[in-house]
Scaffold this motif. Structure first.
Motif, PDB file in Angstrom:
ATOM      1  N   ARG A 134      53.744 -53.768   8.229  1.00 24.92           N
ATOM      2  CA  ARG A 134      54.106 -53.081   6.987  1.00 24.92           C
ATOM      3  C   ARG A 134      55.563 -53.366   6.619  1.00 24.92           C
ATOM      4  O   ARG A 134      55.870 -53.667   5.471  1.00 24.92           O
ATOM      5  N   GLU A 135      56.465 -53.287   7.593  1.00 23.32           N
ATOM      6  CA  GLU A 135      57.884 -53.510   7.316  1.00 23.32           C
ATOM      7  C   GLU A 135      58.187 -54.951   6.906  1.00 23.32           C
ATOM      8  O   GLU A 135      59.172 -55.198   6.212  1.00 23.32           O
ATOM      9  N   CYS A 136      57.346 -55.880   7.328  1.00 20.51           N
ATOM     10  CA  CYS A 136      57.548 -57.294   6.966  1.00 20.51           C
ATOM     11  C   CYS A 136      56.814 -57.665   5.685  1.00 20.51           C
ATOM     12  O   CYS A 136      56.757 -58.833   5.308  1.00 20.51           O
ATOM     13  N   GLY A 137      56.223 -56.683   5.020  1.00 22.03           N
ATOM     14  CA  GLY A 137      55.555 -56.937   3.746  1.00 22.03           C
ATOM     15  C   GLY A 137      54.181 -57.564   3.865  1.00 22.03           C
ATOM     16  O   GLY A 137      53.677 -58.140   2.913  1.00 22.03           O
ATOM     17  N   ASN A 138      53.565 -57.448   5.039  1.00 23.23           N
ATOM     18  CA  ASN A 138      52.229 -58.004   5.261  1.00 23.23           C
ATOM     19  C   ASN A 138      51.384 -56.945   5.980  1.00 23.23           C
ATOM     20  O   ASN A 138      50.958 -57.150   7.109  1.00 23.23           O
ATOM     21  N   PRO A 139      51.137 -55.812   5.314  1.00 25.54           N
ATOM     22  CA  PRO A 139      50.490 -54.691   5.995  1.00 25.54           C
ATOM     23  C   PRO A 139      49.057 -54.980   6.417  1.00 25.54           C
ATOM     24  O   PRO A 139      48.353 -55.781   5.802  1.00 25.54           O
ATOM     25  N   VAL A 140      48.655 -54.312   7.483  1.00 30.31           N
ATOM     26  CA  VAL A 140      47.276 -54.377   7.960  1.00 30.31           C
ATOM     27  C   VAL A 140      46.439 -53.520   7.033  1.00 30.31           C
ATOM     28  O   VAL A 140      46.733 -52.346   6.830  1.00 30.31           O
ATOM     29  N   THR A 141      45.412 -54.127   6.447  1.00 28.45           N
ATOM     30  CA  THR A 141      44.563 -53.393   5.514  1.00 28.45           C
ATOM     31  C   THR A 141      43.202 -53.071   6.094  1.00 28.45           C
ATOM     32  O   THR A 141      42.469 -52.273   5.522  1.00 28.45           O
ATOM     33  N   ASP A 142      42.833 -53.696   7.213  1.00 28.55           N
ATOM     34  CA  ASP A 142      41.571 -53.365   7.860  1.00 28.55           C
ATOM     35  C   ASP A 142      41.666 -51.974   8.462  1.00 28.55           C
ATOM     36  O   ASP A 142      42.748 -51.445   8.666  1.00 28.55           O
ATOM     37  N   GLU A 143      40.525 -51.399   8.756  1.00 27.78           N
ATOM     38  CA  GLU A 143      40.517 -50.044   9.307  1.00 27.78           C
ATOM     39  C   GLU A 143      40.963 -49.985  10.752  1.00 27.78           C
ATOM     40  O   GLU A 143      41.416 -48.948  11.209  1.00 27.78           O
ATOM     41  N   LYS A 144      40.830 -51.082  11.483  1.00 24.93           N
ATOM     42  CA  LYS A 144      41.171 -51.050  12.896  1.00 24.93           C
ATOM     43  C   LYS A 144      42.150 -52.152  13.255  1.00 24.93           C
ATOM     44  O   LYS A 144      42.117 -53.231  12.706  1.00 24.93           O
ATOM     45  N   CYS A 145      43.005 -51.831  14.201  1.00 23.27           N
ATOM     46  CA  CYS A 145      43.877 -52.818  14.818  1.00 23.27           C
ATOM     47  C   CYS A 145      43.678 -52.649  16.313  1.00 23.27           C
ATOM     48  O   CYS A 145      44.052 -51.612  16.878  1.00 23.27           O
ATOM     49  N   GLY A 146      43.042 -53.627  16.938  1.00 24.95           N
ATOM     50  CA  GLY A 146      42.619 -53.434  18.324  1.00 24.95           C
ATOM     51  C   GLY A 146      41.545 -52.364  18.321  1.00 24.95           C
ATOM     52  O   GLY A 146      40.593 -52.439  17.557  1.00 24.95           O
ATOM     53  N   SER A 147      41.729 -51.327  19.112  1.00 26.44           N
ATOM     54  CA  SER A 147      40.763 -50.229  19.119  1.00 26.44           C
ATOM     55  C   SER A 147      41.284 -49.024  18.351  1.00 26.44           C
ATOM     56  O   SER A 147      40.637 -47.994  18.300  1.00 26.44           O
ATOM     57  N   LYS A 148      42.448 -49.151  17.727  1.00 37.20           N
ATOM     58  CA  LYS A 148      43.079 -48.040  17.012  1.00 37.20           C
ATOM     59  C   LYS A 148      42.763 -48.123  15.517  1.00 37.20           C
ATOM     60  O   LYS A 148      42.699 -49.190  14.943  1.00 37.20           O
ATOM     61  N   TYR A 149      42.603 -46.964  14.899  1.00 36.99           N
ATOM     62  CA  TYR A 149      42.332 -46.897  13.473  1.00 36.99           C
ATOM     63  C   TYR A 149      43.639 -46.897  12.697  1.00 36.99           C
ATOM     64  O   TYR A 149      44.495 -46.043  12.916  1.00 36.99           O
ATOM     65  N   THR A 150      43.806 -47.864  11.795  1.00 39.44           N
ATOM     66  CA  THR A 150      45.073 -48.029  11.091  1.00 39.44           C
ATOM     67  C   THR A 150      45.318 -46.919  10.087  1.00 39.44           C
ATOM     68  O   THR A 150      46.467 -46.615   9.780  1.00 39.44           O
ATOM     69  N   LYS A 151      44.272 -46.294   9.541  1.00 37.82           N
ATOM     70  CA  LYS A 151      44.494 -45.213   8.574  1.00 37.82           C
ATOM     71  C   LYS A 151      45.215 -44.063   9.265  1.00 37.82           C
ATOM     72  O   LYS A 151      46.092 -43.449   8.698  1.00 37.82           O
ATOM     73  N   ILE A 152      44.864 -43.813  10.493  1.00 38.75           N
ATOM     74  CA  ILE A 152      45.549 -42.784  11.265  1.00 38.75           C
ATOM     75  C   ILE A 152      46.964 -43.255  11.587  1.00 38.75           C
ATOM     76  O   ILE A 152      47.927 -42.520  11.452  1.00 38.75           O
ATOM     77  N   LEU A 153      47.095 -44.507  12.001  1.00 39.78           N
ATOM     78  CA  LEU A 153      48.402 -45.043  12.369  1.00 39.78           C
ATOM     79  C   LEU A 153      49.354 -45.055  11.187  1.00 39.78           C
ATOM     80  O   LEU A 153      50.524 -44.724  11.317  1.00 39.78           O
ATOM     81  N   ASN A 154      48.858 -45.451  10.027  1.00 35.02           N
ATOM     82  CA  ASN A 154      49.726 -45.533   8.845  1.00 35.02           C
ATOM     83  C   ASN A 154      50.214 -44.159   8.421  1.00 35.02           C
ATOM     84  O   ASN A 154      51.268 -44.038   7.818  1.00 35.02           O
ATOM     85  N   SER A 155      49.463 -43.120   8.721  1.00 33.99           N
ATOM     86  CA  SER A 155      49.884 -41.783   8.319  1.00 33.99           C
ATOM     87  C   SER A 155      51.071 -41.291   9.147  1.00 33.99           C
ATOM     88  O   SER A 155      51.775 -40.388   8.742  1.00 33.99           O
ATOM     89  N   PHE A 156      51.309 -41.884  10.301  1.00 32.25           N
ATOM     90  CA  PHE A 156      52.431 -41.477  11.140  1.00 32.25           C
ATOM     91  C   PHE A 156      53.745 -42.077  10.687  1.00 32.25           C
ATOM     92  O   PHE A 156      54.804 -41.642  11.105  1.00 32.25           O
ATOM     93  N   PHE A 157      53.699 -43.132   9.871  1.00 30.73           N
ATOM     94  CA  PHE A 157      54.923 -43.836   9.492  1.00 30.73           C
ATOM     95  C   PHE A 157      55.306 -43.541   8.078  1.00 30.73           C
ATOM     96  O   PHE A 157      54.705 -43.629   7.152  1.00 30.73           O
TER      97      PHE A 157
END
Length: 116
Positions: A93-116
């Motif tokens: 996200r900080e490099c301007g190329n955010p992850v748009t899929d729902e998962k990164c590895g076994s983690k859900y990015t929607k949850i992860l993005n809410s922390f930042f």
């Protein structure tokens, strides 16, 4: 006559099915080299231990030019032992190329993005 029509329909169905199946296999990108470069040049930012460190200039270039969604899809259990998925999502996200899929590895990015 009817059997020829049915055979042609089955043949067309087979070709269409094969096209979509082949497209799916061909569409699966090989981004293992990109993942290797990410690990090589961005390890200090994404390592599982310690706090998040801002990326270096070369790390930013690697992230900007990589398919981060594909990298997230090819992260395996061994990678998850060494790398922090939350940090990878943040870095992307900080490099301007955010992850748009729902998962990164076994983690859900929607949850992860809410922390930042």
């Amino acid at each position: 006559m009817m059997s020829v029509k049915v055979a042609i329909q089955l043949l067309v169905f087979y070709f269409v099915f094969t096209m979509f199946t082949a497209q799916h296999v061909w569409g699966e990108q090989d981004c293992y080299e990109e993942k290797r470069l990410l690990k090589q040049h961005c390890l200090r930012s994404i390592i599982n231990m310690g706090r998040y460190l801002p990326p270096t200039a070369i790390c930013m270039i690697v992230v900007e030019t990589s398919d981060m969604n594909c990298i997230c899809r090819v992260i395996n259990d061994e990678d998850e032992q060494a790398l922090n998925m939350e940090k990878i999502v943040r870095l992307a996200r900080e490099c301007g190329n955010p992850v748009t899929d729902e998962k990164c590895g076994s983690k859900y990015t929607k949850i992860l993005n809410s922390f930042f």
